[in-house]
Write a protein that holds these residues in place. Structure first.
Motif, mmCIF file in Angstrom:
data_model
loop_
_atom_site.group_PDB
_atom_site.id
_atom_site.type_symbol
_atom_site.label_atom_id
_atom_site.label_comp_id
_atom_site.label_asym_id
_atom_site.label_seq_id
_atom_site.Cartn_x
_atom_site.Cartn_y
_atom_site.Cartn_z
ATOM 1 N N PRO A 1 66.983 -9.946 51.448
ATOM 2 C CA PRO A 1 67.151 -8.890 50.354
ATOM 3 C C PRO A 1 65.851 -8.081 50.150
ATOM 4 O O PRO A 1 64.758 -8.395 50.387
ATOM 5 C CB PRO A 1 67.481 -9.906 49.259
ATOM 6 C CG PRO A 1 67.839 -10.905 49.758
ATOM 7 C CD PRO A 1 67.163 -11.134 50.760
ATOM 8 N N VAL A 2 66.235 -6.752 49.996
ATOM 9 C CA VAL A 2 64.963 -5.720 49.771
ATOM 10 C C VAL A 2 65.592 -4.966 48.527
ATOM 11 O O VAL A 2 66.711 -4.467 48.629
ATOM 12 C CB VAL A 2 64.603 -5.135 51.023
ATOM 13 C CG1 VAL A 2 65.906 -4.331 51.552
ATOM 14 C CG2 VAL A 2 63.445 -4.421 51.137
ATOM 15 N N GLY A 3 64.523 -4.402 47.994
ATOM 16 C CA GLY A 3 64.686 -3.291 47.027
ATOM 17 C C GLY A 3 65.679 -3.811 45.833
ATOM 18 O O GLY A 3 65.930 -4.873 45.470
ATOM 19 N N LYS A 4 65.863 -2.690 44.881
ATOM 20 C CA LYS A 4 66.439 -3.092 43.657
ATOM 21 C C LYS A 4 67.954 -3.155 43.730
ATOM 22 O O LYS A 4 68.526 -1.976 44.566
ATOM 23 C CB LYS A 4 66.101 -2.245 42.561
ATOM 24 C CG LYS A 4 66.588 -2.358 41.228
ATOM 25 C CD LYS A 4 66.103 -1.611 40.210
ATOM 26 C CE LYS A 4 66.824 -1.549 38.545
ATOM 27 N NZ LYS A 4 66.374 -0.737 37.719
ATOM 28 N N ALA A 5 68.702 -3.725 43.209
ATOM 29 C CA ALA A 5 70.194 -3.844 43.266
ATOM 30 C C ALA A 5 70.787 -2.509 42.717
ATOM 31 O O ALA A 5 70.240 -1.923 41.902
ATOM 32 C CB ALA A 5 70.735 -4.962 42.549
ATOM 33 N N THR A 6 71.659 -1.727 43.260
ATOM 34 C CA THR A 6 72.369 -0.704 42.628
ATOM 35 C C THR A 6 73.032 -1.087 41.403
ATOM 36 O O THR A 6 73.196 -2.407 40.858
ATOM 37 C CB THR A 6 73.522 -0.287 43.514
ATOM 38 O OG1 THR A 6 74.729 -1.247 43.705
ATOM 39 C CG2 THR A 6 72.851 0.022 44.942
ATOM 40 N N GLY A 7 73.276 0.048 40.639
ATOM 41 C CA GLY A 7 74.024 -0.038 39.291
ATOM 42 C C GLY A 7 75.320 -0.816 39.490
ATOM 43 O O GLY A 7 75.958 -1.536 38.324
ATOM 44 N N GLN B 1 73.494 -5.363 46.632
ATOM 45 C CA GLN B 1 72.095 -5.630 46.998
ATOM 46 C C GLN B 1 71.856 -5.346 48.533
ATOM 47 O O GLN B 1 72.633 -5.508 49.371
ATOM 48 C CB GLN B 1 71.911 -6.983 47.105
ATOM 49 C CG GLN B 1 70.565 -7.536 47.378
ATOM 50 C CD GLN B 1 69.225 -6.893 46.669
ATOM 51 O OE1 GLN B 1 69.150 -6.909 45.529
ATOM 52 N NE2 GLN B 1 68.515 -6.134 47.452
ATOM 53 N N GLN B 2 70.849 -4.656 48.823
ATOM 54 C CA GLN B 2 70.296 -4.283 50.096
ATOM 55 C C GLN B 2 69.762 -5.522 50.967
ATOM 56 O O GLN B 2 69.001 -6.171 50.252
ATOM 57 C CB GLN B 2 69.370 -3.033 50.262
ATOM 58 C CG GLN B 2 70.080 -1.690 49.703
ATOM 59 C CD GLN B 2 69.147 -0.613 50.046
ATOM 60 O OE1 GLN B 2 67.931 -0.798 49.415
ATOM 61 N NE2 GLN B 2 69.489 0.682 50.299
ATOM 62 N N PRO C 1 55.759 -2.736 71.271
ATOM 63 C CA PRO C 1 56.759 -2.977 70.800
ATOM 64 C C PRO C 1 57.352 -2.089 69.485
ATOM 65 O O PRO C 1 56.614 -1.768 68.518
ATOM 66 C CB PRO C 1 56.760 -4.537 70.294
ATOM 67 C CG PRO C 1 55.147 -4.713 69.821
ATOM 68 C CD PRO C 1 54.501 -3.786 70.930
ATOM 69 N N VAL C 2 58.539 -1.633 69.740
ATOM 70 C CA VAL C 2 59.391 -1.032 68.718
ATOM 71 C C VAL C 2 60.371 -1.720 67.820
ATOM 72 O O VAL C 2 60.991 -2.659 68.577
ATOM 73 C CB VAL C 2 59.977 0.205 69.241
ATOM 74 C CG1 VAL C 2 60.529 1.036 68.198
ATOM 75 C CG2 VAL C 2 58.939 0.986 69.973
ATOM 76 N N SER C 3 60.351 -1.734 66.556
ATOM 77 C CA SER C 3 61.512 -2.553 65.908
ATOM 78 C C SER C 3 62.061 -1.368 64.894
ATOM 79 O O SER C 3 61.329 -0.488 64.611
ATOM 80 C CB SER C 3 60.946 -3.620 65.351
ATOM 81 O OG SER C 3 59.682 -3.422 64.261
ATOM 82 N N VAL C 4 63.160 -1.762 64.416
ATOM 83 C CA VAL C 4 63.803 -1.167 63.361
ATOM 84 C C VAL C 4 64.187 -1.914 62.240
ATOM 85 O O VAL C 4 64.580 -3.109 62.545
ATOM 86 C CB VAL C 4 65.098 -0.272 63.908
ATOM 87 C CG1 VAL C 4 64.606 0.930 64.926
ATOM 88 C CG2 VAL C 4 66.048 -1.125 64.588
ATOM 89 N N SER C 5 64.323 -1.246 60.923
ATOM 90 C CA SER C 5 64.931 -2.070 59.894
ATOM 91 C C SER C 5 66.265 -1.645 59.686
ATOM 92 O O SER C 5 66.638 -0.331 59.448
ATOM 93 C CB SER C 5 63.947 -1.758 58.632
ATOM 94 O OG SER C 5 64.466 -2.088 57.483
ATOM 95 N N ASN D 1 66.240 1.041 48.434
ATOM 96 C CA ASN D 1 65.804 1.411 47.167
ATOM 97 C C ASN D 1 64.604 0.887 46.794
ATOM 98 O O ASN D 1 64.245 -0.385 46.774
ATOM 99 C CB ASN D 1 66.916 0.961 46.285
ATOM 100 C CG ASN D 1 68.234 1.647 46.401
ATOM 101 O OD1 ASN D 1 68.415 2.671 46.669
ATOM 102 N ND2 ASN D 1 69.303 0.534 46.446
ATOM 103 N N ARG D 2 63.682 1.559 46.282
ATOM 104 C CA ARG D 2 62.165 1.167 45.869
ATOM 105 C C ARG D 2 62.068 0.693 44.727
ATOM 106 O O ARG D 2 61.299 -0.203 44.227
ATOM 107 C CB ARG D 2 61.261 2.174 46.119
ATOM 108 C CG ARG D 2 60.937 2.560 47.582
ATOM 109 C CD ARG D 2 60.240 3.874 47.642
ATOM 110 N NE ARG D 2 59.746 3.976 49.116
ATOM 111 C CZ ARG D 2 60.511 4.669 49.969
ATOM 112 N NH1 ARG D 2 61.784 4.962 49.616
ATOM 113 N NH2 ARG D 2 60.074 4.609 51.146
#
Length: 223
Positions: free
Chosen positions: A19-25, A29-30, A73-77, A221-222
């Motif tokens: 999980p990352v960031g703040k949950a939406t309204g 959850q991201q 190395p390259v990575s993506v989120s 979402n930060r």
């Protein structure tokens, strides 16, 4: 939030599974899933971040910050969503939230804007490269002509880069494609929600040396 305020906020949390960031309204959850995309050849140590489908070889510019020639190395989120009951939101699928070239396997102490020759360090968040095809990429400056070949149609109407992206995530990538003529490669990926201007940041250790380049596509979402 301006660039100066963002310098120490860090992007490490973008590249940790979970999980990352703040949950939406609505209670969604991201969730991050980090994907490794292989090695990027930087024979000159001059990194370019650009839309591979719109940049002309003669217009390609590398960041002023260089690294030792080599492969990195390259990575993506990859960000997806789960609802309040913990079920994945299959309608949204995933988005590429950020892309990273790792220079050193160590944490960043601070983050500074990656700028091009002649650019001033920006004092606001709106800086970066212009995306018009919903696609971004990392490549070495010496590979600019190779990227032009990979991103163009051949005599049969096929495009190596589009074909490679199309095989992954419904066209969102990421894809690591090598030009057979030069042996140089490009790592390409979709850019968050699509077209826009996206900044690249340099993570530095306590000595000020670069440990990573991260392009942020403004998905997470930060707050």
């Amino acid at each position: 939030m301006g660039a100066v305020q963002l310098i120490r906020s860090g992007f490490e949390r973008f590249f940790v599974d979970g999980p990352v960031g703040k949950a939406t309204g609505g209670g969604e959850q991201q969730v991050v899933a980090v994907q490794q995309v292989g090695e990027l050849a930087l024979p000159t140590g001059r990194l370019v971040a650009a839309d591979p489908f719109v940049v002309w070889p003669e217009d390609a510019q590398a960041f002023t910050e260089t690294v030792e020639p080599g492969t990195y190395p390259v990575s993506v989120s990859l960000v997806s969503w789960v609802d309040g009951d913990g079920y994945p939101d299959l309608r949204q699928g995933y988005r590429v939230a950020a892309a990273r070239v790792t220079v050193r396997d160590e944490p960043a102490y601070s983050w500074t804007p990656a700028v091009l020759p002649g650019e001033l360090v920006p004092m606001q968040e709106e800086f970066g490269y212009d995306v018009k095809s919903s696609t971004g990429a990392f490549f070495d400056l010496s590979a600019a002509s190779a990227i032009d070949r990979l991103a163009s149609d051949d005599e049969a109407g096929n495009c190596d880069l589009i074909d490679a992206l199309g095989k992954v995530g419904g066209g969102r990538g990421p894809a690591n494609v090598t030009d057979p003529h030069s042996g140089l490669n490009v790592v390409a990926f979709s850019t968050g929600w699509g077209d826009g201007v996206y900044p690249t940041w340099i993570g530095r250790n306590t000595a000020g040396d670069p440990v990573a380049f991260v392009t942020d596509f403004f998905v997470i979402n930060r707050f």
